[in-house]
Design a protein around this motif. Structure first.
Motif, PDB file in Angstrom:
ATOM      1  N   GLU A   1      13.401   4.678   6.150  1.00 44.11           N
ATOM      2  CA  GLU A   1      14.482   3.756   5.777  1.00 44.11           C
ATOM      3  C   GLU A   1      15.144   3.997   4.425  1.00 44.11           C
ATOM      4  O   GLU A   1      16.298   3.616   4.234  1.00 44.11           O
ATOM      5  N   TYR A   2      14.449   4.633   3.477  1.00 47.75           N
ATOM      6  CA  TYR A   2      14.950   4.616   2.099  1.00 47.75           C
ATOM      7  C   TYR A   2      15.238   5.991   1.521  1.00 47.75           C
ATOM      8  O   TYR A   2      14.917   6.294   0.375  1.00 47.75           O
ATOM      9  N   THR A   3      15.883   6.854   2.318  1.00 48.40           N
ATOM     10  CA  THR A   3      16.308   8.149   1.789  1.00 48.40           C
ATOM     11  C   THR A   3      17.549   7.998   0.910  1.00 48.40           C
ATOM     12  O   THR A   3      17.812   8.842   0.057  1.00 48.40           O
ATOM     13  N   SER A   4      18.307   6.940   1.107  1.00 51.23           N
ATOM     14  CA  SER A   4      19.500   6.666   0.307  1.00 51.23           C
ATOM     15  C   SER A   4      19.129   5.865  -0.940  1.00 51.23           C
ATOM     16  O   SER A   4      18.388   4.886  -0.863  1.00 51.23           O
ATOM     17  N   ASP A   5      19.639   6.278  -2.097  1.00 51.58           N
ATOM     18  CA  ASP A   5      19.386   5.544  -3.338  1.00 51.58           C
ATOM     19  C   ASP A   5      19.870   4.107  -3.236  1.00 51.58           C
ATOM     20  O   ASP A   5      19.233   3.185  -3.751  1.00 51.58           O
ATOM     21  N   ILE A   6      21.008   3.898  -2.577  1.00 51.36           N
ATOM     22  CA  ILE A   6      21.578   2.548  -2.461  1.00 51.36           C
ATOM     23  C   ILE A   6      20.631   1.641  -1.678  1.00 51.36           C
ATOM     24  O   ILE A   6      20.333   0.511  -2.086  1.00 51.36           O
TER      25      ILE A   6
ATOM     26  N   ASN B   1       0.835  -1.197   0.000  1.00 50.71           N
ATOM     27  CA  ASN B   1       0.000   0.000   0.000  1.00 50.71           C
ATOM     28  C   ASN B   1       0.868   1.243   0.000  1.00 50.71           C
ATOM     29  O   ASN B   1       1.866   1.325   0.714  1.00 50.71           O
ATOM     30  N   VAL B   2       0.478   2.239  -0.793  1.00 48.21           N
ATOM     31  CA  VAL B   2       1.304   3.437  -0.958  1.00 48.21           C
ATOM     32  C   VAL B   2       1.486   4.195   0.357  1.00 48.21           C
ATOM     33  O   VAL B   2       2.538   4.795   0.598  1.00 48.21           O
ATOM     34  N   LEU B   3       0.498   4.162   1.251  1.00 46.37           N
ATOM     35  CA  LEU B   3       0.624   4.879   2.513  1.00 46.37           C
ATOM     36  C   LEU B   3       1.665   4.220   3.421  1.00 46.37           C
ATOM     37  O   LEU B   3       2.402   4.900   4.136  1.00 46.37           O
ATOM     38  N   ASP B   4       1.738   2.882   3.380  1.00 45.33           N
ATOM     39  CA  ASP B   4       2.785   2.170   4.120  1.00 45.33           C
ATOM     40  C   ASP B   4       4.149   2.442   3.491  1.00 45.33           C
ATOM     41  O   ASP B   4       5.160   2.588   4.187  1.00 45.33           O
TER      42      ASP B   4
ATOM     43  N   LYS C   1       8.129   1.988 -11.923  1.00 43.37           N
ATOM     44  CA  LYS C   1       8.388   3.436 -11.979  1.00 43.37           C
ATOM     45  C   LYS C   1       7.608   4.182 -10.898  1.00 43.37           C
ATOM     46  O   LYS C   1       8.056   5.224 -10.413  1.00 43.37           O
ATOM     47  N   ASN C   2       6.447   3.646 -10.513  1.00 43.58           N
ATOM     48  CA  ASN C   2       5.652   4.311  -9.481  1.00 43.58           C
ATOM     49  C   ASN C   2       6.391   4.402  -8.152  1.00 43.58           C
ATOM     50  O   ASN C   2       6.255   5.375  -7.412  1.00 43.58           O
ATOM     51  N   TYR C   3       7.174   3.352  -7.846  1.00 48.17           N
ATOM     52  CA  TYR C   3       7.962   3.377  -6.614  1.00 48.17           C
ATOM     53  C   TYR C   3       8.897   4.587  -6.601  1.00 48.17           C
ATOM     54  O   TYR C   3       9.002   5.312  -5.605  1.00 48.17           O
ATOM     55  N   TRP C   4       9.599   4.791  -7.706  1.00 48.68           N
ATOM     56  CA  TRP C   4      10.558   5.893  -7.791  1.00 48.68           C
ATOM     57  C   TRP C   4       9.865   7.249  -7.773  1.00 48.68           C
ATOM     58  O   TRP C   4      10.324   8.191  -7.121  1.00 48.68           O
ATOM     59  N   ILE C   5       8.775   7.365  -8.501  1.00 48.95           N
ATOM     60  CA  ILE C   5       8.052   8.635  -8.573  1.00 48.95           C
ATOM     61  C   ILE C   5       7.534   9.037  -7.192  1.00 48.95           C
ATOM     62  O   ILE C   5       7.746  10.160  -6.728  1.00 48.95           O
ATOM     63  N   VAL C   6       6.853   8.107  -6.527  1.00 47.18           N
ATOM     64  CA  VAL C   6       6.299   8.384  -5.197  1.00 47.18           C
ATOM     65  C   VAL C   6       7.416   8.679  -4.209  1.00 47.18           C
ATOM     66  O   VAL C   6       7.333   9.623  -3.408  1.00 47.18           O
ATOM     67  N   ARG C   7       8.478   7.892  -4.252  1.00 49.11           N
ATOM     68  CA  ARG C   7       9.577   8.059  -3.310  1.00 49.11           C
ATOM     69  C   ARG C   7      10.178   9.455  -3.405  1.00 49.11           C
ATOM     70  O   ARG C   7      10.401  10.122  -2.386  1.00 49.11           O
ATOM     71  N   GLU C   8      10.444   9.944  -4.620  1.00 43.11           N
ATOM     72  CA  GLU C   8      11.047  11.263  -4.772  1.00 43.11           C
ATOM     73  C   GLU C   8      10.105  12.374  -4.313  1.00 43.11           C
ATOM     74  O   GLU C   8      10.529  13.366  -3.726  1.00 43.11           O
TER      75      GLU C   8
ATOM     76  N   GLY D   1      10.440  -5.022  -5.787  1.00 40.84           N
ATOM     77  CA  GLY D   1      10.056  -4.304  -6.995  1.00 40.84           C
ATOM     78  C   GLY D   1       8.956  -4.956  -7.808  1.00 40.84           C
ATOM     79  O   GLY D   1       8.225  -4.279  -8.537  1.00 40.84           O
ATOM     80  N   LYS D   2       8.809  -6.277  -7.706  1.00 38.43           N
ATOM     81  CA  LYS D   2       7.773  -6.972  -8.468  1.00 38.43           C
ATOM     82  C   LYS D   2       6.407  -6.930  -7.784  1.00 38.43           C
ATOM     83  O   LYS D   2       5.398  -7.283  -8.386  1.00 38.43           O
ATOM     84  N   LYS D   3       6.397  -6.492  -6.523  1.00 38.53           N
ATOM     85  CA  LYS D   3       5.118  -6.347  -5.836  1.00 38.53           C
ATOM     86  C   LYS D   3       4.419  -5.097  -6.361  1.00 38.53           C
ATOM     87  O   LYS D   3       5.055  -4.087  -6.645  1.00 38.53           O
ATOM     88  N   GLU D   4       3.116  -5.164  -6.477  1.00 43.59           N
ATOM     89  CA  GLU D   4       2.365  -4.026  -7.002  1.00 43.59           C
ATOM     90  C   GLU D   4       2.310  -2.905  -5.960  1.00 43.59           C
ATOM     91  O   GLU D   4       1.960  -3.129  -4.806  1.00 43.59           O
ATOM     92  N   LEU D   5       2.686  -1.688  -6.392  1.00 46.54           N
ATOM     93  CA  LEU D   5       2.520  -0.530  -5.526  1.00 46.54           C
ATOM     94  C   LEU D   5       1.094  -0.039  -5.703  1.00 46.54           C
ATOM     95  O   LEU D   5       0.725   0.509  -6.735  1.00 46.54           O
ATOM     96  N   ASN D   6       0.269  -0.259  -4.697  1.00 44.88           N
ATOM     97  CA  ASN D   6      -1.151   0.051  -4.776  1.00 44.88           C
ATOM     98  C   ASN D   6      -1.382   1.534  -4.450  1.00 44.88           C
ATOM     99  O   ASN D   6      -1.310   1.949  -3.303  1.00 44.88           O
ATOM    100  N   LEU D   7      -1.645   2.330  -5.491  1.00 39.94           N
ATOM    101  CA  LEU D   7      -1.814   3.773  -5.326  1.00 39.94           C
ATOM    102  C   LEU D   7      -3.232   4.102  -4.844  1.00 39.94           C
ATOM    103  O   LEU D   7      -4.000   4.770  -5.532  1.00 39.94           O
TER     104      LEU D   7
END
Length: 270
Positions: A16-21, A5-8, A133-140, A31-37
């Motif tokens: 935890e994931y401010t670092s690109d690495i 879930n996108v809120l989680d 791509k949604n993971y990256w877009i939301v994260r930024e 990455g293969k799990k669906e990011l539910n927007l």
């Protein structure tokens, strides 16, 4: 397919994931799990007319019209691939128009996330690119808003620190006038009031406490009007039928949403 879930995901990004690495390690596993927007659990309130008193700028409408005019094709690469995905960025950004941030700034950060995602994508590891791509877009977008909040919070802290240190003092100005930092007439009449207001600021200025400036209904109208995530662009009359709105409401909701999008930055209240 397993979902996140996108809120989680938002909470994980900040914690935890401010670092690109570290984020790339996360994506190798998830990455293969669906990011539910799904933003339905976010409390969204439509602003009243009196809230919409900030001058807007036409560049937002120009940008959205330009993005809405992009013709989607199957065989694309390079820069064109980024362009083809801009409607997704524009649409997701509707859900991250938090108080204190400007829409086009959020779009810019989301576009940078899209570019990072394209560069890092490995099909055999990450699965479907449209989901990846949604993971990256939301994260930024989340990291941008969190950084913006922290900057504003630090400004408030400096303000309260100055008021606390100079409480009751008089500062002589060159004009022979004096500035009294805090007296009975001030909104912060004593040290206790300063501490209380600072604690309220800490509680209010948190990513998960900030309200989105667009309601779900406004977001739906915008997506249909510009054709984001749907089969085509819809007229306001068609949108009213789709969403079960009264005649004329579609245009009103669209105009209000566009005005909110066009304000440079939302107000922040304490």
């Amino acid at each position: 397919m397993e979902k996140i879930n996108v809120l989680d995901f938002e909470r994980s990004v900040i914690a935890e994931y401010t670092s690109d690495i570290e984020f790339l390690k996360f994506l190798e596993k998830n990455g293969k799990k669906e990011l539910n927007l799904d933003y339905s659990k976010v409390e969204l309130k439509e602003l009243e007319d009196e809230d919409l008193d900030t001058l807007g700028e036409e560049t937002v409408l120009d940008y959205l019209e330009e993005v809405a005019s992009i013709t989607l094709t199957n065989e694309i690469e390079g820069e064109d691939f980024v362009v083809q995905n801009l409607p997704v960025v524009a649409s997701i950004a509707f859900n991250y128009l938090r108080e204190g941030v400007a829409y086009l700034d959020v779009v810019q950060e989301g576009t940078m996330g899209l570019i990072k995602g394209i560069e890092a994508y490995k099909g055999e590891i990450h699965g479907d690119f449209d989901n990846y791509k949604n993971y990256w877009i939301v994260r930024e977008m989340v990291l941008f808003i969190e950084s913006k909040i922290n900057d504003i919070k630090n400004e408030f802290k400096s303000f309260f620190k100055d008021k606390r240190e100079n409480f009751g003092k008089t500062k002589e100005e060159e004009s022979d006038k004096s500035e009294v930092y805090l007296t009975e007439e001030d909104l912060l009449p004593n040290l206790e009031a300063i501490d209380k207001r600072e604690k309220l600021m800490e509680k209010t200025m948190d990513f998960f406490a900030l309200k989105n400036r667009l309601s779900k209904r406004q977001i739906d109208v915008l997506n249909y009007y510009f054709g984001f995530g749907v089969d085509r662009r819809y007229s306001t009359f068609e949108i009213e039928e789709k969403l079960g709105l009264n005649k004329g409401d579609g245009e009103v909701i669209f105009e209000q949403a566009l005005l909110i999008l066009s304000t440079m930055e939302g107000k922040m209240f304490l």
